[in-house]
Enzyme design. Sequence first.
Site, short mmCIF file in Angstrom:
data_model
loop_
_atom_site.label_atom_id
_atom_site.label_comp_id
_atom_site.label_asym_id
_atom_site.label_seq_id
_atom_site.Cartn_x
_atom_site.Cartn_y
_atom_site.Cartn_z
CB CYS A 23 -0.88 0.01 1.16
SG CYS A 23 -0.37 0.36 2.69
CB CYS A 39 0.35 4.22 4.39
SG CYS A 39 -0.29 2.74 4.89
#
Length: 135
Positions: A46, A48
């Site tokens: 992902c 993040c």
Amino acid sequence: MYPEQLVAPMKAELANAGFTELTTPEAVEAFMKKPGTSMIVINSVCGCAAGTARPGVRKSLEHSKLPAHLGTVFAGVDKEAVNKAREYTLPYPPSSPAIAVFKDGNLVHFVERHHIEGRSADMIATHLKMVYDEL
């Protein structure tokens, strides 16, 4: 499951920083039996993880006090290893990316995804350095 060629650079970010890749449940168990302090990063594809978690973790290693053992599992790739690592992070729910810090195999600090999202790599690094100082 993500293709290995896709995640290889993401895995390398932590492996090149000194993290042991834990790809099997047995590897996680052996890692967790090591005495002293340790950290497992539950890595992820992902944004993040790429933008703040991995850079923040790497930056946190620029500190005088560190966990003695560094390990990583990769969510969506090493399913059984991730599941085994998550057994050690109970009662927290599954989260990726996530950062778990242990002392003698006991969880002492856990950074969940919602503590990573919206924070800068510098904020994560500073937070982890404070955790290391308490070990």
